[in-house]
Motif scaffolding. Structure first.
Motif, PDB file in Angstrom:
ATOM      1  N   ILE A  58       0.844  -1.212   0.000  1.00 50.37           N
ATOM      2  CA  ILE A  58       0.000   0.000   0.000  1.00 50.37           C
ATOM      3  C   ILE A  58       0.873   1.255   0.000  1.00 50.37           C
ATOM      4  N   ASP A  59       1.960   1.211   0.775  1.00 54.47           N
ATOM      5  CA  ASP A  59       2.804   2.401   0.926  1.00 54.47           C
ATOM      6  C   ASP A  59       3.694   2.648  -0.285  1.00 54.47           C
ATOM      7  N   ARG A  65     -11.251  -1.560   6.745  1.00 50.47           N
ATOM      8  CA  ARG A  65     -11.265  -0.147   7.134  1.00 50.47           C
ATOM      9  C   ARG A  65      -9.823   0.403   7.196  1.00 50.47           C
ATOM     10  N   ALA A  66      -8.924  -0.397   7.816  1.00 45.16           N
ATOM     11  CA  ALA A  66      -7.526   0.052   7.964  1.00 45.16           C
ATOM     12  C   ALA A  66      -6.855   0.195   6.595  1.00 45.16           C
ATOM     13  N   VAL A  67      -7.106  -0.769   5.709  1.00 46.19           N
ATOM     14  CA  VAL A  67      -6.517  -0.717   4.360  1.00 46.19           C
ATOM     15  C   VAL A  67      -7.060   0.494   3.603  1.00 46.19           C
ATOM     16  N   TYR A  68      -8.357   0.716   3.720  1.00 45.88           N
ATOM     17  CA  TYR A  68      -8.967   1.858   3.033  1.00 45.88           C
ATOM     18  C   TYR A  68      -8.318   3.164   3.502  1.00 45.88           C
ATOM     19  N   VAL A  79      -8.875   3.172  -3.958  1.00 46.95           N
ATOM     20  CA  VAL A  79      -8.988   1.964  -3.137  1.00 46.95           C
ATOM     21  C   VAL A  79     -10.437   1.526  -3.035  1.00 46.95           C
ATOM     22  N   GLN A  80     -10.614   0.231  -3.111  1.00 47.42           N
ATOM     23  CA  GLN A  80     -11.909  -0.401  -2.833  1.00 47.42           C
ATOM     24  C   GLN A  80     -11.619  -1.490  -1.807  1.00 47.42           C
ATOM     25  N   ALA A  81     -12.295  -1.444  -0.665  1.00 50.09           N
ATOM     26  CA  ALA A  81     -11.990  -2.394   0.415  1.00 50.09           C
ATOM     27  C   ALA A  81     -13.293  -3.032   0.893  1.00 50.09           C
ATOM     28  N   LEU A  82     -13.466  -4.292   0.513  1.00 49.46           N
ATOM     29  CA  LEU A  82     -14.700  -5.003   0.857  1.00 49.46           C
ATOM     30  C   LEU A  82     -14.503  -5.730   2.178  1.00 49.46           C
ATOM     31  N   GLY A  83     -15.456  -5.580   3.083  1.00 46.89           N
ATOM     32  CA  GLY A  83     -15.311  -6.124   4.421  1.00 46.89           C
ATOM     33  C   GLY A  83     -16.254  -7.278   4.725  1.00 46.89           C
ATOM     34  N   GLY A  84     -16.482  -7.486   6.006  1.00 45.37           N
ATOM     35  CA  GLY A  84     -17.275  -8.613   6.474  1.00 45.37           C
ATOM     36  C   GLY A  84     -18.769  -8.392   6.307  1.00 45.37           C
ATOM     37  N   ALA A  85     -19.539  -9.296   6.931  1.00 45.32           N
ATOM     38  CA  ALA A  85     -20.973  -9.279   6.639  1.00 45.32           C
ATOM     39  C   ALA A  85     -21.771  -9.924   7.764  1.00 45.32           C
ATOM     40  N   LYS A  86     -23.041  -9.625   7.782  1.00 43.53           N
ATOM     41  CA  LYS A  86     -24.006 -10.317   8.630  1.00 43.53           C
ATOM     42  C   LYS A  86     -25.275 -10.362   7.781  1.00 43.53           C
ATOM     43  N   ASN A  87     -25.392 -11.396   6.989  1.00 44.43           N
ATOM     44  CA  ASN A  87     -26.467 -11.414   5.991  1.00 44.43           C
ATOM     45  C   ASN A  87     -27.734 -12.037   6.564  1.00 44.43           C
TER      46      ASN A  87
END
Ligand code: NAD
Length: 509
Positions: A228-229, A246-249, A259-267
């Motif tokens: 990233i850096d 979130r941290a990567v974004y 940047v596009q950073a896809l995270g977790g879920a509660k479906n």
């Protein structure tokens, strides 16, 4: 590449005890560099070690991608596209081998691994449509003698950081599109099941992807942050858990990267009283326990509305009791182990905490015979009466644990889902078009299923959630993927005859 050495390219991924990097068209490793063990989750045995990239290896990979970028980015589409077509053929020819590698490190059953490859291939199909999707626009005579046209150009070196749960599909969601757009790509796969990435790189090379256009850097947090850096990296795609997304974004955005950073879920899946209970139960069980619940689109909460609750719990329990738990290699296995011992222990802990918080344990995965094995097994678990405020409801468990929540009305169900911070997928089971239409309009989620439990969009639509399930504004693959991996340029042009030229200080209108 001072600290790395070429280690030969003829071996097949998975056969080496060390899972290496892939840089400049071949496997490389840095002698003496740190490694982590890779386990077979079905037995708990350490089967390989994965190299962890140091700063020099990250630099070598990015330098190789920069060097390859000029030629690849200007390669005529007529020559770039056949390579993507051949990649498709190579993947198809090696799909069985890829599925076996995935199963041996992830633990998912072979049919499931084959399904992952099929969904990844959809995006290679999409990448083959690059000429159509990259077409610009042209507006003649926007002013006297002036034409305007737009084009999209590659962004440069793109990085993909991918999760353990789809070691082939998620990389395939990214790099075929990035490459088709004329970018070079550095993949940083999960350190827990890294071998699939090497076979993908080998197959890309076999298809004619030139050295450096697709590199693979193995590693953990240090490799991610180094990529990233790196000043030569232009774009970062990430898929993984919400805190890391979130941290990567934030880190990539602070350095001016796209940047596009896809995270977790509660479906959630809502089951209305007018639904076909048998169909809904089939769908809920498939979507909750496929891949042992380790899918970002897994159903983790079923919201039973009104009188459907008791029959739904009974129908779900009946189906779950019939599931066959076992290693991928065992005939008839439908659900494999969790990825690590820690992941298995975490699920066991959530069962305990759910029960202590007042949920009724309908089926207890701790009782499944497979849990007695050395591998990371826990059986499918159903908890009834799960509610917000219980850890088992609020957290992403990411395992074979289905919570059932009661709601009195569709309004209540929508309010429940819309107050959840995640917004990846949501589904409704009903025979009412009006209820389904209302749900699809009002639910706060990026991907919605109507009588479909895991609404992963086909390749020519885009994939992405809302809320804490995605940081950034573009979804993966589909038209948004092409948008992410290209930059727009608008050209305004005039070819005046000499006699038409004059000085004018007016603002051109
Ligand atoms: P993870 O966040 O632990 O790891 C993802 C990637 O980030 C890996 O490559 C890992 O090496 C790297 N990483 C780990 N810790 C890091 C750190 N501190 N700093 C920088 N990089 C780090 O996720 P996982 O356990 O591999 O995958 C499961 C998670 O991914 C679940 O939360 C699941 O919902 C999510 N997921 C989301 C989608 C989606 O499309 N939204 C798809 C698949 C998986």
């Amino acid at each position: 590449m001072s600290s790395t050495q070429q280690a030969g390219t003829e071996t097949t991924a998975g056969a080496n005890s060390l899972v290496e990097h892939w840089i400049d068209g071949g496997r490389v490793s840095a002698p003496g560099a740190a490694t982590l063990p890779v386990h077979d989750p079905a037995t708990g045995a350490a089967t390989k070690a994965v190299a962890l990239a140091d700063a020099a290896t990250v630099d070598a990979a990015v330098a190789s991608s920069v060097a390859a970028g000029a030629a690849w980015g200007t390669l005529p589409m007529s020559r770039r596209l056949p390579i993507i077509h051949r990649l498709r053929g190579a993947l198809l020819a090696h799909a069985g081998e890829l599925a076996r590698i995935i199963s041996s490190e992830h633990g998912k059953v072979l049919d499931d691994a084959a399904g992952e490859i099929a969904r990844g291939l959809e995006i290679v199909d999409l990448a083959c449509a690059a000429p159509q999707l990259l077409r610009g626009s042209y507006s003649p005579q926007v002013a006297g003698g002036i034409d305007t046209f737009s084009l999209r150009q590659p962004v440069g070196v793109c990085v993909g950081i991918t999760p353990f749960n789809f070691p082939a599909m998620v990389p395939l969601w990214m790099f075929p599109v990035a490459l088709a757009c004329g970018n070079t790509f550095v993949l940083k796969p999960s350190e827990r099941d890294p071998s699939a990435s090497l076979l993908l790189a080998e197959l890309a090379a076999e298809a004619g992807v030139p050295p450096g256009v697709l590199n693979v850097v193995q590693g953990d947090r240090a490799a991610v942050e180094g990529l990233i850096d790196h000043p030569e990296v232009a774009a970062v795609s990430f898929v993984g858990s919400t805190p890391i997304a979130r941290a990567v974004y934030e880190r990539a955005a602070a350095r001016g990267k796209r940047v596009q950073a896809l995270g977790g879920a509660k479906n959630h899946v809502v089951v209305l009283p007018d639904a076909d209970v048998g169909q809904a139960a089939d769908a809920v069980v498939s979507a909750a326990f496929g891949s042992a619940g380790q899918r970002c689109m897994a159903i983790s909460v079923a919201v039973a509305v009104g009188a459907v609750a008791e029959p739904l719990v009974e129908a779900v329990a009946q189906r779950v009791r019939a599931l066959r738990i076992g290693a991928a290699a065992e005939e008839g296995s439908e659900m494999g182990p969790l990825i690590t011992r820690a992941a298995r222990d975490r699920v066991v802990d959530y069962i305990e905490r759910g029960a202590r918080a007042g949920a009724r344990v309908v089926l207890d995965g701790r009782d499944a015979p497979a849990t007695a094995r050395d591998g990371y097994f826990v059986g499918p678990t159903v908890l009834d009466g799960v509610e917000p405020g219980m850890d088992v409801y609020d957290d992403e468990v990411f395992g074979p644990l289905l919570g059932i929540t009661r709601a009195e009305t569709l309004d209540d169900a929508l309010a429940l889902i819309n107050s959840n911070p995640y917004g990846n997928g949501a589904a409704i089971f009903t025979s009412s078009g009006a209820a389904a239409r209302r749900f699809q309009q009002e639910v706060q989620a990026g991907m919605v299923g109507v009588n479909v439990p895991i609404p992963v969009p086909v390749g020519y639509y885009s994939f992405g959630g809302w809320g804490d399930s995605l940081f950034g504004d573009t979804h993966l693959y589909g038209p948004e993927g092409f948008h992410f991996y290209t930059r727009g340029k608008v050209v305004t042009s005039r070819w005046p005859a000499d006699e038409q030229s004059r000085v004018s200080l007016n603002f051109p209108g």
